[in-house]
Every structure is written in structure tokens, then in C-alpha cells.
Write a protein that holds these residues in place. Sequence first.
Motif, PDB file in Angstrom:
ATOM      1  N   LEU A   1       4.399  -2.599 -15.267  1.00 40.19           N
ATOM      2  CA  LEU A   1       3.147  -3.244 -14.867  1.00 40.19           C
ATOM      3  C   LEU A   1       3.331  -4.741 -14.649  1.00 40.19           C
ATOM      4  CD1 LEU A   1       0.687  -1.416 -17.314  1.00 40.19           C
ATOM      5  CD2 LEU A   1       1.151  -0.893 -14.908  1.00 40.19           C
ATOM      6  N   LYS A   2       4.160  -5.352 -15.495  1.00 42.48           N
ATOM      7  CA  LYS A   2       4.432  -6.788 -15.351  1.00 42.48           C
ATOM      8  C   LYS A   2       5.139  -7.090 -14.038  1.00 42.48           C
ATOM      9  CE  LYS A   2       6.672 -10.665 -17.732  1.00 42.48           C
ATOM     10  NZ  LYS A   2       7.519 -11.074 -18.886  1.00 42.48           N
ATOM     11  N   SER A   3       5.911  -6.127 -13.539  1.00 47.98           N
ATOM     12  CA  SER A   3       6.628  -6.313 -12.276  1.00 47.98           C
ATOM     13  C   SER A   3       5.719  -6.161 -11.066  1.00 47.98           C
ATOM     14  CB  SER A   3       7.782  -5.309 -12.180  1.00 47.98           C
ATOM     15  OG  SER A   3       8.703  -5.501 -13.239  1.00 47.98           O
ATOM     16  N   GLY A   4       4.443  -5.809 -11.308  1.00 42.70           N
ATOM     17  CA  GLY A   4       3.461  -5.756 -10.229  1.00 42.70           C
ATOM     18  C   GLY A   4       3.250  -4.394  -9.612  1.00 42.70           C
TER      19      GLY A   4
ATOM     20  N   GLN B   1       9.994   5.997 -25.863  1.00 38.95           N
ATOM     21  CA  GLN B   1      10.810   5.618 -24.708  1.00 38.95           C
ATOM     22  C   GLN B   1       9.947   5.397 -23.468  1.00 38.95           C
ATOM     23  OE1 GLN B   1      14.013   8.808 -25.179  1.00 38.95           O
ATOM     24  NE2 GLN B   1      15.205   7.142 -24.332  1.00 38.95           N
ATOM     25  N   ALA B   2       8.950   6.233 -23.280  1.00 38.78           N
ATOM     26  CA  ALA B   2       8.062   6.064 -22.125  1.00 38.78           C
ATOM     27  C   ALA B   2       7.129   4.873 -22.326  1.00 38.78           C
ATOM     28  CB  ALA B   2       7.255   7.344 -21.909  1.00 38.78           C
ATOM     29  N   GLY B   3       6.541   4.777 -23.517  1.00 36.97           N
ATOM     30  CA  GLY B   3       5.569   3.713 -23.779  1.00 36.97           C
ATOM     31  C   GLY B   3       6.172   2.326 -23.736  1.00 36.97           C
ATOM     32  N   PHE B   4       7.411   2.186 -24.151  1.00 36.45           N
ATOM     33  CA  PHE B   4       8.041   0.863 -24.202  1.00 36.45           C
ATOM     34  C   PHE B   4       8.276   0.294 -22.810  1.00 36.45           C
ATOM     35  CE2 PHE B   4      11.811  -1.889 -24.364  1.00 36.45           C
ATOM     36  CZ  PHE B   4      11.436  -2.787 -25.353  1.00 36.45           C
TER      37      PHE B   4
ATOM     38  N   SER C   1      10.633  12.597 -19.037  1.00 35.93           N
ATOM     39  CA  SER C   1      10.625  12.570 -17.574  1.00 35.93           C
ATOM     40  C   SER C   1       9.782  11.400 -17.066  1.00 35.93           C
ATOM     41  CB  SER C   1      10.074  13.887 -17.023  1.00 35.93           C
ATOM     42  OG  SER C   1      10.911  14.974 -17.368  1.00 35.93           O
ATOM     43  N   ILE C   2       8.663  11.137 -17.728  1.00 36.03           N
ATOM     44  CA  ILE C   2       7.857   9.962 -17.392  1.00 36.03           C
ATOM     45  C   ILE C   2       8.664   8.690 -17.657  1.00 36.03           C
ATOM     46  CG2 ILE C   2       5.769   8.665 -17.953  1.00 36.03           C
ATOM     47  CD1 ILE C   2       5.239  11.254 -16.448  1.00 36.03           C
ATOM     48  N   ALA C   3       9.396   8.680 -18.772  1.00 35.96           N
ATOM     49  CA  ALA C   3      10.243   7.533 -19.095  1.00 35.96           C
ATOM     50  C   ALA C   3      11.302   7.321 -18.011  1.00 35.96           C
ATOM     51  CB  ALA C   3      10.909   7.731 -20.458  1.00 35.96           C
ATOM     52  N   ALA C   4      11.863   8.410 -17.490  1.00 31.28           N
ATOM     53  CA  ALA C   4      12.873   8.311 -16.425  1.00 31.28           C
ATOM     54  C   ALA C   4      12.260   7.758 -15.140  1.00 31.28           C
ATOM     55  CB  ALA C   4      13.486   9.686 -16.164  1.00 31.28           C
ATOM     56  N   PHE C   5      11.020   8.109 -14.874  1.00 32.17           N
ATOM     57  CA  PHE C   5      10.298   7.573 -13.709  1.00 32.17           C
ATOM     58  C   PHE C   5      10.154   6.054 -13.829  1.00 32.17           C
ATOM     59  CE2 PHE C   5       5.937   6.420 -12.176  1.00 32.17           C
ATOM     60  CZ  PHE C   5       6.209   6.455 -10.812  1.00 32.17           C
ATOM     61  N   PHE C   6       9.747   5.589 -15.019  1.00 28.35           N
ATOM     62  CA  PHE C   6       9.639   4.147 -15.251  1.00 28.35           C
ATOM     63  C   PHE C   6      11.009   3.467 -15.109  1.00 28.35           C
ATOM     64  CE2 PHE C   6       5.873   5.081 -18.301  1.00 28.35           C
ATOM     65  CZ  PHE C   6       5.044   5.256 -17.213  1.00 28.35           C
TER      66      PHE C   6
ATOM     67  N   THR D   1       0.832  -1.207   0.000  1.00 25.63           N
ATOM     68  CA  THR D   1       0.000   0.000   0.000  1.00 25.63           C
ATOM     69  C   THR D   1       0.868   1.258   0.000  1.00 25.63           C
ATOM     70  OG1 THR D   1      -1.756  -1.139   1.214  1.00 25.63           O
ATOM     71  CG2 THR D   1      -1.783   1.271   1.234  1.00 25.63           C
ATOM     72  N   GLU D   2       1.901   1.260   0.837  1.00 26.00           N
ATOM     73  CA  GLU D   2       2.806   2.415   0.884  1.00 26.00           C
ATOM     74  C   GLU D   2       3.561   2.576  -0.430  1.00 26.00           C
ATOM     75  OE1 GLU D   2       5.342   2.002   4.236  1.00 26.00           O
ATOM     76  OE2 GLU D   2       3.797   2.538   5.709  1.00 26.00           O
ATOM     77  N   ILE D   3       3.938   1.470  -1.048  1.00 24.74           N
ATOM     78  CA  ILE D   3       4.636   1.532  -2.342  1.00 24.74           C
ATOM     79  C   ILE D   3       3.736   2.153  -3.393  1.00 24.74           C
ATOM     80  CG2 ILE D   3       5.535   0.113  -4.234  1.00 24.74           C
ATOM     81  CD1 ILE D   3       6.665  -1.791  -2.125  1.00 24.74           C
ATOM     82  N   LYS D   4       2.479   1.719  -3.447  1.00 24.82           N
ATOM     83  CA  LYS D   4       1.541   2.253  -4.435  1.00 24.82           C
ATOM     84  C   LYS D   4       1.294   3.743  -4.205  1.00 24.82           C
ATOM     85  CE  LYS D   4      -2.898   1.651  -4.215  1.00 24.82           C
ATOM     86  NZ  LYS D   4      -4.268   1.071  -4.204  1.00 24.82           N
ATOM     87  N   ASP D   5       1.114   4.142  -2.951  1.00 25.15           N
ATOM     88  CA  ASP D   5       0.878   5.558  -2.651  1.00 25.15           C
ATOM     89  C   ASP D   5       2.092   6.407  -3.031  1.00 25.15           C
ATOM     90  OD1 ASP D   5      -1.600   4.906  -1.692  1.00 25.15           O
ATOM     91  OD2 ASP D   5      -1.012   4.921   0.432  1.00 25.15           O
ATOM     92  N   PHE D   6       3.290   5.892  -2.753  1.00 26.37           N
ATOM     93  CA  PHE D   6       4.515   6.628  -3.068  1.00 26.37           C
ATOM     94  C   PHE D   6       4.677   6.793  -4.583  1.00 26.37           C
ATOM     95  CE2 PHE D   6       9.112   6.140  -4.184  1.00 26.37           C
ATOM     96  CZ  PHE D   6       9.507   7.415  -3.824  1.00 26.37           C
TER      97      PHE D   6
END
Length: 534
Positions: free
Chosen positions: A204-207, A195-198, A137-142, A80-85
Motif C-alpha cells: 500500500l505504501k508503494s501506491g 507472512q501475508a499481513g506483514f 498464496s496471498i502473501a506470494a501475490f504481495f 487504471t490498467e495496473i489497478k484493474d490487473f
Amino acid sequence: MAQSLVKSGSKLSLLTFISRILGLVREMTKASFLGTSALSDAFTVAFIIPNLLRRLFAENSISVAFIPTFRHYLEADNKTEIKDFLSAVFTLVSFLTTVVVIIGILIAPLIIPFFGTATSETILLTRIMFPYLAVISIAAFFQGILNSIRIFSPSGFTPILFNLCVIGCTYLLHEKAGNPARAMAIGVLIGGIIQAGFQLPFVLKSGFRFFFVSLKKAFSNPGTRTVLKLIAPTIIGMAAYQLNDLVSTLLAGNAGPGVVSSLQYSLRLQELILGIFAVSIGTVILPDLSGLAARKNWESFNTLLLQAMNTIALITIPITFFSLVSGENIIILLFKNRNFSEESVFLTLTAFNWHISGLYFIALNRIIAPAFYAQQDTKSPTIAGVVSFSVNIIMAILLVKPMRGGGIALALSFASAANTVLLVFFLQKKDPEAFRKIIVPTLLYAVKMLVFSVIAALPVWYFKSAIYQPFASLGRIAGQTIPLICSALIFGLVGIILLKISRDPILGRVAAAVGGKLRKTKDTDKDKTDSGEN
């Protein structure tokens, strides 16, 4: 641990190698279509601004603050904390970068005149590429999520897709877009989106799951507060470091036509080596250093850092000397085509000789800085960055008039060396015992590599005319490629012999790792054969 470092970094290094080669092809494409023309300078300036902000906010946030903080959440294993973070960080990254993009597009006409390329084309190119900041920046987050759980391949593969997009768009759209620079700009934006979409499916596969939340909830999350607390001091230091590029570009834009572009071509060659090894090793060791620091396992922490620093010396110092001897031939082979003239070769070589001289220090900074970040010490790298920025600006201002692009390149190398000295000083101040165990052996190893590199470079330099002359009539590609390969073989053979004679430990570990892998493959093939016979 050493074999683990080699194994962990090998796949990422291979992907990075392919990416950097394609990045080089991208620059070759740019050189072919634009040369060192005013249009080339316009594209270079337009891309530098959003790219600088990407390095400042995206890469800085991930390496300095996000990964160490996220690793603590992973250790606690509270879903839960991971998802919120993750939701809080995702919201902040999306919101803040979007605001910056909108502002950047609106004020582009006010920024561009400072770079000596105040044309409507430069403004248009800047506006086309500014949204790249948000998507990357979204890609860097992923990437930060995946790297935290030691998944490096998807993030390592995305720059390959980016370079393919830019190259493809240049060839396919250079007429339809109006000119090649606009086609490249469109490719930059499309490449960032890819880069972000890939990477998203792998996240998501990592859960991991995350959603948009309110800004109030995002800012009040304990994890984001930790991230902001860690990153706030380094914004100053990293801003100073990244402003080096900005100020250098500003000075180069006013130093004459083609200087901006020649500096970028030179940096591309330097980053080919830097990205393959230093960035890959730095990316791989940061999660491990963070974990070791969290467990206070300082002996393993220092051992890993020492091995990484010596590996950098083994790679970058020899490459520096070979590049100094063969730089002109490398530039002719890669770039001299269509609009890339003899003058372009001269401008690029002048910058390259001084850029490559600072390769070891730049690479070393990429290794030492994560050691501070892993311990959540952002103050030391910040101070080093500010001082380095000051040194670079002063040196560049003093040298740009007499040396033009070469002076700007020399200033950057000198500033990188100053940054390294300061980081080493802070490391010694933090832990004198670590200084003795890490820095002294590293310095001695670097001196050894310096001596070996000079010895290996001497026959290449002395016999250079004899090596190149027989192939001069074969044209640019064959006439440069064949003697370059011969020169590299001579240099490499002498170097390996010297390393073998000195019983170099890193060479021995790499050979053991490769030999073990080959034996494993051989045993697997034998088992398959035996199974088939039965």
C-alpha cells in the motif's frame, strides 16, 4: 552489473540466511520433540500436501507469469490498467485457493492412506494446516508486487516471522495442544497469516491498490488472460516437479518408520544453502532479466545470466564437498538431542550424502529457469520438468528397496541433473550464440571449482580424526562446533588461496564491492568527524 547483482542480492541473502538458520532451528525443535517417530512422520506428511500446492500455484504463478506480466504494465505506466490487473489477480488467487482448501479439508481422509501414515492424527494435522495454502498464496501475490519494483526486504523478512511462530508455538503450546505436532501445525497457520499481513503495508505504501471484483471481470482481464496463458503449460511441468516430493514421500512412508522424517531433515540442511544463495539470486535477477528481455538487450541479458551461474558454481560446489566430508558431524551437532537417536543420525546422513550431491544442479535450475520465463518461454521448462519427474520416479522405485531413504535422495539428485541438461539443451537450441557465450564458460568454471574443492577437502578428510579427537570430551555442542569451525577454516583457506592464485574474477568483484563499501563507510565517518571538529 556484477557489483549491482552482489549489492541487490546481499540484503535478501542476509535475510534469507537468517530465515534458513531459523528454519534449521525449527527442524532442530522438531527433532528434539518428535525425533524420527511416527508422530514426526505424521506431521511431515500433513505439511507436505498444502506446502506442495503452495509451491505449485503460488510460487510458480509469481515467478513464471505474474512478475513478467506485471513488469509490462509497469513499463506502460497506466495506473487504471495496473489497478484493474491487480484486482483481477487478487480475486482469482483468493477464490481459487479457498476452493482448494475446502476440498482438501474434506477429502483428507481419502488422501492420507496412500502415504503409509493413515492415522487420525495425520488427518487432523492436515486439516489444521490446509488453510495455510490460502494465506500464503496471498502473501506470494504481495511478494510478486514488491519484487517487481525491486523491493525484496519485506518478502525476505516474512519467513523469519514464520519460523519464529512455529518455534514459539511448539514450545508454548505443546502441552495445551495435546502434543508437539499439533502445536507446530498451529504455528504454521499463524505464521502464514503473519507472512501475508506483514507485506500488505509495504504494498500500500508503494501506491498500489486492488479490490475484489466479479469472477467474470477477473477472468476477462487481459492481464490475467496473459498470466493464465503463461502459467497453463508450466502447471504440467511444475506439477511434475512438485510431485517428485509427493511421490518420494509416498515411497518413503512405505519404506519403514523414520524414513520420511529423515528425508525432511536432510532436505532442510540442503535448503539452508540453496535458499540463501540460489533462491536469492534467482529472485533478484528475474525482474532484471524480464526488463532486459522486454528491451531486447540480449548482450546484457546473457552477461547477467553468466555471472549468476558462475556465482552459483563458486558457492555450491565447494559447499557440497565440505558437506560430504563433515555431514555426520553437522547432523550430530544440529539434531542429536532427546528423541533424535544414533539410528536417526544414520538415516539422515544416508539421505543427506545423496541430497547434497545434487546441490549444484538444483541451484543451477533456479537460475536457468528464470531466463526462459523472462522471455515468456514456458514450454521448455515444462518439458524439462516432465522428463525430470519421470526420471525421478523411475529411479526412486528402483532404488528405494535396496537403499531406502538414500535411494530416494539419489533419485532426486539424478533427476535434477537431468533437468539441468535439458534446460541447457533448450538454451542452445534457442540461441546457439548464447550457448557459446554462456554455457561453455560456465562449464569450464564449474570444472575449475570441482578441482579446487577436491584439493581443499583433502586435508579436512585426512586430518579429520586429529581435528575432532581433542574435543571429544567436551560434549555434543562444543565437541562438534569447535572442530567443525576448524575444518571449515582449513577448507576455506585452501580454497581462497587457490582462487587467489587463479585470479578468480568473481572473487575479485566481490572483494572490490566489499572494499568499496568499506571505503565509503570510512569516508562517511571521516566527514562526520571533520564536521564535528568544525
